[in-house]
Motif scaffolding. Structure first.
Motif, PDB file in Angstrom:
ATOM      1  N   ASN A  34      43.721  33.989  44.890  1.00 25.82           N
ATOM      2  CA  ASN A  34      44.804  35.128  44.282  1.00 25.82           C
ATOM      3  C   ASN A  34      43.738  36.328  43.869  1.00 25.82           C
ATOM      4  OD1 ASN A  34      47.004  33.732  45.326  1.00 25.82           O
ATOM      5  ND2 ASN A  34      47.280  32.948  43.207  1.00 25.82           N
ATOM      6  N   ASP A  35      42.982  35.918  43.253  1.00 22.89           N
ATOM      7  CA  ASP A  35      42.201  37.107  42.719  1.00 22.89           C
ATOM      8  C   ASP A  35      41.448  37.868  43.748  1.00 22.89           C
ATOM      9  OD1 ASP A  35      42.955  36.826  40.179  1.00 22.89           O
ATOM     10  OD2 ASP A  35      40.885  35.504  39.556  1.00 22.89           O
ATOM     11  N   ILE A  36      40.712  37.117  44.820  1.00 20.50           N
ATOM     12  CA  ILE A  36      40.231  37.765  45.924  1.00 20.50           C
ATOM     13  C   ILE A  36      41.197  38.559  46.781  1.00 20.50           C
ATOM     14  CG2 ILE A  36      39.091  37.202  48.168  1.00 20.50           C
ATOM     15  CD1 ILE A  36      37.605  34.879  46.548  1.00 20.50           C
ATOM     16  N   GLU A  37      42.379  38.179  47.101  1.00 24.72           N
ATOM     17  CA  GLU A  37      43.588  38.704  47.638  1.00 24.72           C
ATOM     18  C   GLU A  37      43.845  40.161  46.899  1.00 24.72           C
ATOM     19  OE1 GLU A  37      46.626  36.121  48.195  1.00 24.72           O
ATOM     20  OE2 GLU A  37      45.610  35.106  49.861  1.00 24.72           O
ATOM     21  N   SER A  38      43.949  40.070  45.721  1.00 29.43           N
ATOM     22  CA  SER A  38      44.259  41.131  44.727  1.00 29.43           C
ATOM     23  C   SER A  38      43.227  42.259  44.979  1.00 29.43           C
ATOM     24  CB  SER A  38      44.543  40.774  43.281  1.00 29.43           C
ATOM     25  OG  SER A  38      44.718  41.833  42.350  1.00 29.43           O
ATOM     26  N   LEU A  39      41.780  41.854  44.792  1.00 24.98           N
ATOM     27  CA  LEU A  39      40.356  42.664  44.821  1.00 24.98           C
ATOM     28  C   LEU A  39      40.772  43.325  46.177  1.00 24.98           C
ATOM     29  CD1 LEU A  39      37.932  40.953  43.113  1.00 24.98           C
ATOM     30  CD2 LEU A  39      37.813  43.299  43.684  1.00 24.98           C
ATOM     31  N   PHE A  43      40.619  47.202  46.760  1.00 23.06           N
ATOM     32  CA  PHE A  43      39.486  48.118  47.472  1.00 23.06           C
ATOM     33  C   PHE A  43      40.281  48.788  48.981  1.00 23.06           C
ATOM     34  CE2 PHE A  43      36.319  44.666  46.327  1.00 23.06           C
ATOM     35  CZ  PHE A  43      35.957  45.671  45.435  1.00 23.06           C
ATOM     36  N   GLN A  44      41.298  48.123  49.380  1.00 24.46           N
ATOM     37  CA  GLN A  44      41.909  49.015  50.513  1.00 24.46           C
ATOM     38  C   GLN A  44      42.627  50.300  49.855  1.00 24.46           C
ATOM     39  OE1 GLN A  44      44.571  45.845  51.844  1.00 24.46           O
ATOM     40  NE2 GLN A  44      42.837  45.121  53.379  1.00 24.46           N
ATOM     41  N   HIS A  45      43.167  50.159  48.740  1.00 27.52           N
ATOM     42  CA  HIS A  45      43.908  51.390  48.058  1.00 27.52           C
ATOM     43  C   HIS A  45      43.000  52.292  47.765  1.00 27.52           C
ATOM     44  CE1 HIS A  45      46.453  53.712  45.648  1.00 27.52           C
ATOM     45  NE2 HIS A  45      45.685  53.595  44.643  1.00 27.52           N
ATOM     46  N   MET A  46      41.753  51.779  47.277  1.00 25.52           N
ATOM     47  CA  MET A  46      40.581  52.892  46.744  1.00 25.52           C
ATOM     48  C   MET A  46      40.118  53.452  48.126  1.00 25.52           C
ATOM     49  SD  MET A  46      38.798  50.526  43.730  1.00 25.52           S
ATOM     50  CE  MET A  46      37.381  51.661  43.777  1.00 25.52           C
ATOM     51  N   THR A  47      39.969  52.628  49.287  1.00 26.02           N
ATOM     52  CA  THR A  47      39.460  53.355  50.246  1.00 26.02           C
ATOM     53  C   THR A  47      40.458  54.515  50.841  1.00 26.02           C
ATOM     54  OG1 THR A  47      38.433  51.301  51.011  1.00 26.02           O
ATOM     55  CG2 THR A  47      39.032  53.018  52.790  1.00 26.02           C
ATOM     56  N   LEU A  48      41.707  54.064  50.674  1.00 22.29           N
ATOM     57  CA  LEU A  48      42.788  55.197  51.246  1.00 22.29           C
ATOM     58  C   LEU A  48      42.623  56.497  50.169  1.00 22.29           C
ATOM     59  CD1 LEU A  48      45.901  52.939  52.157  1.00 22.29           C
ATOM     60  CD2 LEU A  48      44.648  54.066  53.514  1.00 22.29           C
ATOM     61  N   VAL A  49      42.588  56.068  48.869  1.00 22.51           N
ATOM     62  CA  VAL A  49      42.570  57.371  47.920  1.00 22.51           C
ATOM     63  C   VAL A  49      41.155  58.122  48.232  1.00 22.51           C
ATOM     64  CG1 VAL A  49      42.040  57.918  45.558  1.00 22.51           C
ATOM     65  CG2 VAL A  49      43.828  56.228  46.070  1.00 22.51           C
TER      66      VAL A  49
END
Length: 122
Positions: A34-39, A43-49
């Protein structure tokens, strides 16, 4: 009378402990997944930003370059000469040079300062 004690067999105790330990390990592994999925989502959100910021910065740089080119073309098209610039052209040149023309900016030092500030935030 004989007292009956409700004691567990040593093999039952070991089995119970083993089962508890395996359950705990499974819970830890599930939490890790779950932690890895959340991470990954973070990271995907940070990439978009980051991509959005990069696009906005590139657009800003393009607009800035267009503005500078426009101002320089106004100066080039003005009838005043290089030796005797009119007030308007002098103001434009002053704006393009900046407030402190004597102070040379060191872009590498400025970049390092910005990176240091960003790293302090993280």
């Amino acid at each position: 009378m004989q007292k009956l004690t409700n004691r567990q067999n040593p093999s039952n105790v070991l089995e119970s402990r083993l089962k508890d330990k395996l359950e705990l390990i499974d819970q830890i592994r599930a939490d890790a997944v779950n932690d890895i999925e959340s991470l990954t989502e973070t990271f995907q959100h940070m990439t978009l930003v980051t991509e959005s910021v990069q696009q906005n910065y590139q657009a800003l740089l393009a607009q800035n370059q267009l503005l500078k080119s426009t101002l320089l073309s106004i100066i080039d098209e003005c009838e005043c000469g290089q030796e005797h610039r009119c007030d308007r052209c002098q103001k434009i040149l002053q704006i393009l040079v900046g407030n402190n023309p004597e102070q040379k900016l060191n872009p590498v030092l400025k970049y390092k300062t910005i990176l240091t500030q960003i790293r302090k935030l993280g």
